[in-house]
Design a protein around this motif. Structure first.
Motif, short mmCIF file in Angstrom:
data_model
loop_
_atom_site.label_atom_id
_atom_site.label_comp_id
_atom_site.label_asym_id
_atom_site.label_seq_id
_atom_site.Cartn_x
_atom_site.Cartn_y
_atom_site.Cartn_z
N GLU A 184 2.68 -5.86 -0.41
CA GLU A 184 2.39 -5.71 -1.85
C GLU A 184 0.89 -5.53 -2.09
OE1 GLU A 184 4.43 -5.25 -4.46
OE2 GLU A 184 5.99 -5.19 -2.93
N ALA A 185 0.06 -6.25 -1.34
CA ALA A 185 -1.39 -6.11 -1.50
C ALA A 185 -1.84 -4.70 -1.15
CB ALA A 185 -2.11 -7.14 -0.63
N VAL A 186 -1.29 -4.14 -0.09
CA VAL A 186 -1.68 -2.80 0.33
C VAL A 186 -1.07 -1.75 -0.61
CG1 VAL A 186 -1.58 -1.11 2.21
CG2 VAL A 186 -1.97 -3.53 2.73
N LYS A 187 0.14 -1.99 -1.09
CA LYS A 187 0.80 -1.04 -1.98
C LYS A 187 -0.04 -0.73 -3.21
CE LYS A 187 5.80 -1.33 -1.58
NZ LYS A 187 7.03 -1.86 -2.17
N GLY A 188 -0.70 -1.75 -3.73
CA GLY A 188 -1.51 -1.55 -4.92
C GLY A 188 -2.62 -0.54 -4.73
N TYR A 189 -3.09 -0.37 -3.50
CA TYR A 189 -4.18 0.55 -3.23
C TYR A 189 -3.71 1.86 -2.60
CZ TYR A 189 -7.31 -3.35 -4.12
OH TYR A 189 -7.99 -4.36 -4.71
N ALA A 190 -2.60 1.81 -1.92
CA ALA A 190 -2.16 2.99 -1.16
C ALA A 190 -0.69 3.29 -1.46
CB ALA A 190 -2.36 2.75 0.33
N ALA A 191 -0.39 3.52 -2.70
CA ALA A 191 1.00 3.72 -3.13
C ALA A 191 1.64 4.93 -2.48
CB ALA A 191 1.06 3.85 -4.65
N HIS A 192 0.86 5.91 -2.05
CA HIS A 192 1.43 7.12 -1.47
C HIS A 192 1.85 6.95 -0.01
CE1 HIS A 192 -2.84 7.16 -0.56
NE2 HIS A 192 -2.55 7.90 0.49
N GLU A 193 1.62 5.79 0.57
CA GLU A 193 1.98 5.54 1.98
C GLU A 193 3.37 4.91 2.08
OE1 GLU A 193 0.21 6.51 4.45
OE2 GLU A 193 -1.80 6.80 3.63
N ARG A 194 4.31 5.44 1.35
CA ARG A 194 5.66 4.87 1.24
C ARG A 194 6.35 4.70 2.60
NH1 ARG A 194 8.52 1.74 -1.87
NH2 ARG A 194 10.71 2.22 -1.81
N GLY A 195 6.19 5.66 3.49
CA GLY A 195 6.85 5.59 4.80
C GLY A 195 6.43 4.37 5.60
N VAL A 196 5.15 4.03 5.54
CA VAL A 196 4.66 2.85 6.27
C VAL A 196 5.25 1.58 5.68
CG1 VAL A 196 2.59 1.52 6.84
CG2 VAL A 196 2.52 4.01 6.95
N PHE A 197 5.32 1.51 4.34
CA PHE A 197 5.87 0.32 3.70
C PHE A 197 7.35 0.14 4.04
CE2 PHE A 197 2.63 1.57 0.32
CZ PHE A 197 1.62 0.82 0.91
N ASP A 198 8.08 1.25 4.02
CA ASP A 198 9.50 1.19 4.36
C ASP A 198 9.69 0.74 5.81
OD1 ASP A 198 10.17 1.99 1.82
OD2 ASP A 198 10.52 4.09 2.37
N GLU A 199 8.86 1.27 6.70
CA GLU A 199 8.94 0.91 8.12
C GLU A 199 8.69 -0.57 8.33
OE1 GLU A 199 6.86 2.18 12.35
OE2 GLU A 199 6.20 3.12 10.49
N VAL A 200 7.66 -1.11 7.68
CA VAL A 200 7.36 -2.54 7.80
C VAL A 200 8.50 -3.37 7.23
CG1 VAL A 200 5.81 -4.39 7.02
CG2 VAL A 200 4.85 -2.22 7.82
N THR A 201 9.02 -2.97 6.09
CA THR A 201 10.12 -3.71 5.45
C THR A 201 11.36 -3.72 6.34
OG1 THR A 201 9.25 -3.12 3.28
CG2 THR A 201 11.53 -3.85 3.38
N GLN A 202 11.70 -2.58 6.91
CA GLN A 202 12.88 -2.50 7.79
C GLN A 202 12.66 -3.32 9.07
OE1 GLN A 202 13.42 1.70 8.32
NE2 GLN A 202 14.35 1.99 6.30
N ALA A 203 11.47 -3.24 9.64
CA ALA A 203 11.19 -4.00 10.86
C ALA A 203 11.23 -5.49 10.59
CB ALA A 203 9.83 -3.59 11.43
N ARG A 204 10.72 -5.91 9.43
CA ARG A 204 10.75 -7.33 9.06
C ARG A 204 12.19 -7.80 8.89
NH1 ARG A 204 11.84 -10.16 4.64
NH2 ARG A 204 10.89 -12.21 4.41
N ALA A 205 13.02 -6.99 8.23
CA ALA A 205 14.42 -7.36 8.02
C ALA A 205 15.14 -7.51 9.35
CB ALA A 205 15.11 -6.31 7.16
N ALA A 206 14.89 -6.59 10.27
CA ALA A 206 15.54 -6.68 11.59
C ALA A 206 15.04 -7.90 12.36
CB ALA A 206 15.26 -5.42 12.40
N ALA A 207 13.76 -8.18 12.29
CA ALA A 207 13.19 -9.30 13.05
C ALA A 207 13.59 -10.64 12.47
CB ALA A 207 11.66 -9.19 13.09
#
Length: 189
Positions: free
Chosen positions: A59-82
């Motif tokens: 969320e902290a990074v999203k506020g500054y780099a909203a166009h990096e959606r793929g990275v956010f999705d990747e982190v979210t999916q990896a966190r869910a799996a882990a």
């Protein structure tokens, strides 16, 4: 006392010694198994702490780099799996490696935003995550030391006889397979 009586006493003493050894060996296996389980629970606590910090970091990074959606999705999916329950140390290590790689990409994105890096909230989250990573590494060392002790006892003769009789088996190590962690650092002047 006749010879038969002496032989019976010697046999009785030998049986008692073997039984005492068997009980002591069994109890040692129980102690080692419990140490391994306790060490894994400590790692699990730190992994959950890590998993809880990640949404705040995203969320902290999203506020500054909203166009990096793929990275956010990747982190979210990896966190869910882990953060899924019911996996052994080897599978958990693999999932954590994927999560670490995704976090590395998230921090690479954050590097492009000096205002974000200067943010107190981001710095605090980064420090907490770093501290948690250190705790996970310490927990991994403690866990693996206990696994080594248990596995050595399970495989050593004559203790392996008791291990086989009562179903004590080798435990899995919690290993890092991240190539970046295993690579030798490069120093340039």
């Amino acid at each position: 006392m006749n010879t038969v009586g002496i032989v019976l006493i010697v046999l009785l003493v030998l049986v008692v010694i073997v039984l005492l050894w068997g009980v002591a060996t069994y109890n040692a296996f129980v102690r080692l198994r419990n140490l391994v389980q306790e060490a894994w629970r400590q790692i699990d606590v730190e992994l959950h702490r890590r998993h809880d910090l990640i949404p705040n970091l995203v969320e902290a990074v999203k506020g500054y780099a909203a166009h990096e959606r793929g990275v956010f999705d990747e982190v979210t999916q990896a966190r869910a799996a882990a953060s899924g329950a019911g996996v052994g140390p080897a599978a958990q290590a693999e999932q954590e490696n994927v999560l670490s790689a995704a976090l590395g990409r998230l921090f690479a994105v954050a590097e492009n935003y000096p205002v974000l890096r200067a943010s107190e909230n981001f710095q605090q989250l980064q420090t907490e995550l770093s501290t948690t990573e250190d705790r996970i590494a310490a927990g991994r060392r403690f866990y693996n030391a206990n696994v080594r002790s248990l596995n050595t006892k399970v495989e050593s003769f004559p203790a392996n006889v008791i291990a086989n009789m009562f179903g004590f088996v080798r435990a899995e190590y919690f290993e890092v397979n991240d190539p970046e962690v295993r690579a030798a650092p490069q120093v340039r002047f």
